[in-house]
Design a protein around this motif. Structure first.
Motif, PDB file in Angstrom:
ATOM      1  N   THR A   1      -1.004  75.794  28.947  1.00 26.53           N
ATOM      2  CA  THR A   1      -0.567  75.872  27.561  1.00 26.53           C
ATOM      3  C   THR A   1       0.258  77.143  27.395  1.00 26.53           C
ATOM      4  O   THR A   1      -0.180  78.215  27.790  1.00 26.53           O
ATOM      5  N   PHE A   2       1.431  77.000  26.823  1.00 26.56           N
ATOM      6  CA  PHE A   2       2.282  78.159  26.559  1.00 26.56           C
ATOM      7  C   PHE A   2       2.016  78.654  25.148  1.00 26.56           C
ATOM      8  O   PHE A   2       2.001  77.876  24.197  1.00 26.56           O
ATOM      9  N   GLU A   3       1.815  79.949  25.041  1.00 19.13           N
ATOM     10  CA  GLU A   3       1.669  80.611  23.755  1.00 19.13           C
ATOM     11  C   GLU A   3       2.911  81.469  23.537  1.00 19.13           C
ATOM     12  O   GLU A   3       3.432  82.056  24.487  1.00 19.13           O
ATOM     13  N   VAL A   4       3.365  81.556  22.311  1.00 16.92           N
ATOM     14  CA  VAL A   4       4.503  82.413  21.992  1.00 16.92           C
ATOM     15  C   VAL A   4       4.027  83.856  22.118  1.00 16.92           C
ATOM     16  O   VAL A   4       3.067  84.264  21.460  1.00 16.92           O
ATOM     17  N   PRO A   5       4.669  84.646  22.982  1.00 17.27           N
ATOM     18  CA  PRO A   5       4.208  86.025  23.165  1.00 17.27           C
ATOM     19  C   PRO A   5       4.575  86.912  21.979  1.00 17.27           C
ATOM     20  O   PRO A   5       5.573  86.698  21.306  1.00 17.27           O
ATOM     21  N   THR A   6       3.760  87.899  21.768  1.00 17.16           N
ATOM     22  CA  THR A   6       4.070  88.923  20.778  1.00 17.16           C
ATOM     23  C   THR A   6       4.865  90.022  21.476  1.00 17.16           C
ATOM     24  O   THR A   6       4.943  90.056  22.715  1.00 17.16           O
ATOM     25  N   LYS A   7       5.406  90.917  20.699  1.00 18.40           N
ATOM     26  CA  LYS A   7       6.231  91.992  21.256  1.00 18.40           C
ATOM     27  C   LYS A   7       5.476  92.797  22.310  1.00 18.40           C
ATOM     28  O   LYS A   7       6.035  93.138  23.353  1.00 18.40           O
ATOM     29  N   ASP A   8       4.206  93.087  22.074  1.00 19.48           N
ATOM     30  CA  ASP A   8       3.454  93.904  23.026  1.00 19.48           C
ATOM     31  C   ASP A   8       3.083  93.157  24.310  1.00 19.48           C
ATOM     32  O   ASP A   8       2.580  93.773  25.248  1.00 19.48           O
TER      33      ASP A   8
ATOM     34  N   ALA B   1      11.382  84.182  22.019  1.00 24.29           N
ATOM     35  CA  ALA B   1      10.184  84.897  22.453  1.00 24.29           C
ATOM     36  C   ALA B   1       9.615  84.272  23.725  1.00 24.29           C
ATOM     37  O   ALA B   1       9.161  84.985  24.624  1.00 24.29           O
ATOM     38  N   THR B   2       9.679  82.964  23.820  1.00 27.75           N
ATOM     39  CA  THR B   2       9.168  82.275  25.011  1.00 27.75           C
ATOM     40  C   THR B   2      10.006  82.618  26.239  1.00 27.75           C
ATOM     41  O   THR B   2       9.453  82.826  27.325  1.00 27.75           O
ATOM     42  N   PHE B   3      11.317  82.712  26.084  1.00 29.82           N
ATOM     43  CA  PHE B   3      12.160  83.174  27.194  1.00 29.82           C
ATOM     44  C   PHE B   3      11.683  84.533  27.697  1.00 29.82           C
ATOM     45  O   PHE B   3      11.770  84.840  28.887  1.00 29.82           O
ATOM     46  N   ALA B   4      11.165  85.361  26.791  1.00 26.43           N
ATOM     47  CA  ALA B   4      10.761  86.724  27.133  1.00 26.43           C
ATOM     48  C   ALA B   4       9.490  86.780  27.981  1.00 26.43           C
ATOM     49  O   ALA B   4       9.113  87.861  28.446  1.00 26.43           O
ATOM     50  N   LEU B   5       8.837  85.647  28.217  1.00 34.91           N
ATOM     51  CA  LEU B   5       7.706  85.631  29.155  1.00 34.91           C
ATOM     52  C   LEU B   5       8.179  85.996  30.562  1.00 34.91           C
ATOM     53  O   LEU B   5       7.390  86.409  31.403  1.00 34.91           O
TER      54      LEU B   5
ATOM     55  N   ASN C   1      11.036  71.341  25.467  1.00 34.09           N
ATOM     56  CA  ASN C   1      10.417  70.050  25.756  1.00 34.09           C
ATOM     57  C   ASN C   1       9.232  70.193  26.705  1.00 34.09           C
ATOM     58  O   ASN C   1       8.284  69.409  26.641  1.00 34.09           O
ATOM     59  N   PHE C   2       9.258  71.217  27.580  1.00 29.90           N
ATOM     60  CA  PHE C   2       8.139  71.451  28.487  1.00 29.90           C
ATOM     61  C   PHE C   2       7.034  72.277  27.824  1.00 29.90           C
ATOM     62  O   PHE C   2       5.865  71.934  27.906  1.00 29.90           O
ATOM     63  N   THR C   3       7.402  73.367  27.152  1.00 33.21           N
ATOM     64  CA  THR C   3       6.391  74.282  26.613  1.00 33.21           C
ATOM     65  C   THR C   3       5.781  73.791  25.309  1.00 33.21           C
ATOM     66  O   THR C   3       4.647  74.138  24.992  1.00 33.21           O
ATOM     67  N   LYS C   4       6.558  73.067  24.530  1.00 39.22           N
ATOM     68  CA  LYS C   4       6.128  72.561  23.220  1.00 39.22           C
ATOM     69  C   LYS C   4       5.618  73.680  22.301  1.00 39.22           C
ATOM     70  O   LYS C   4       4.676  73.487  21.530  1.00 39.22           O
ATOM     71  N   ILE C   5       6.261  74.839  22.386  1.00 36.35           N
ATOM     72  CA  ILE C   5       5.876  75.945  21.508  1.00 36.35           C
ATOM     73  C   ILE C   5       6.177  75.536  20.055  1.00 36.35           C
ATOM     74  O   ILE C   5       7.023  74.667  19.809  1.00 36.35           O
ATOM     75  N   PRO C   6       5.503  76.135  19.080  1.00 39.90           N
ATOM     76  CA  PRO C   6       5.695  75.745  17.678  1.00 39.90           C
ATOM     77  C   PRO C   6       7.141  75.932  17.206  1.00 39.90           C
ATOM     78  O   PRO C   6       7.791  76.913  17.542  1.00 39.90           O
ATOM     79  N   VAL C   7       7.595  74.976  16.413  1.00 39.94           N
ATOM     80  CA  VAL C   7       8.933  75.027  15.818  1.00 39.94           C
ATOM     81  C   VAL C   7       8.853  75.907  14.575  1.00 39.94           C
ATOM     82  O   VAL C   7       8.004  75.682  13.705  1.00 39.94           O
ATOM     83  N   ASP C   8       9.726  76.885  14.485  1.00 39.10           N
ATOM     84  CA  ASP C   8       9.723  77.797  13.350  1.00 39.10           C
ATOM     85  C   ASP C   8      10.995  77.674  12.503  1.00 39.10           C
ATOM     86  O   ASP C   8      11.505  78.654  11.961  1.00 39.10           O
TER      87      ASP C   8
END
Length: 182
Positions: free
Chosen positions: A8-15, A40-44, A168-175
């Protein structure tokens, strides 16, 4: 992890991202008031976000409206639930109406013949994995696009495929606000 466990991919926070990506988050926050979840997900990955932004922000022979046409058509073909709302919002900022955006997404543009040729070429290229029909290419060139434009068109298609596939792979929340299905 076994192959049967779901990642499961979570959207990372800045820290949770690298110092280099934290600086990009700060710039986005200052410019846009937010860091979109997909960025933000790219930033993983330490280098993916700056690399992707460099691709998106490169100089182009295409107008901002033409790039948005490509973004919308490719996102429609790839059924990207993130990029369609994001680029609908951006397209409105570039002056397209709701009705025009629906036409663009369907690659059936009645309000501008040159844009219609572009949308049809992009759809054909995307659906056929880079193998646009001779007819779609002829119509594109007849509409006034050049070989240099085609290279930029392919670059933008590739850019959008990257972000479509990531979502399409990560399905992170749409904002971004929801858009109608077509």
């Amino acid at each position: 992890m076994t192959s049967q466990e779901k990642v499961t991919f979570e959207v990372p926070t800045k820290d949770q991202v690298s110092v280099k990506n934290q600086a990009i988050f700060d710039q986005m926050q200052k410019s846009f008031g937010t860091v979109p979840n997909l960025y933000a997900t790219f930033a993983l990955n330490e280098t993916a976000l700056p690399d992707y932004l460099a691709l998106q922000n490169r100089k182009s022979t295409l107008s901002a409206k033409e790039r948005e046409i490509i973004n919308l058509v490719v996102s429609q073909v790839n059924e990207c639930e993130y990029c369609l709302p994001a680029h609908t919002m951006i397209s409105k900022m570039h002056g397209f109406t709701d009705e025009q955006i629906l036409e663009i997404r369907g690659a059936q543009i009645t309000f501008n013949d040159k844009y219609d040729a572009l949308a049809k070429f992009v759809k054909d290229t995307t659906v056929n994995r880079g193998r646009a029909s001779e007819e779609a290419a002829d119509v594109l060139f007849d509409a006034g696009y050049t070989q240099a434009n085609v290279i930029d068109i392919i670059m933008v298609i590739g850019d959008k495929i990257i972000s479509n596939y990531l979502h399409n792979f990560t399905k992170i929340p749409v904002d971004f606000p929801e858009v109608p299905n077509i």
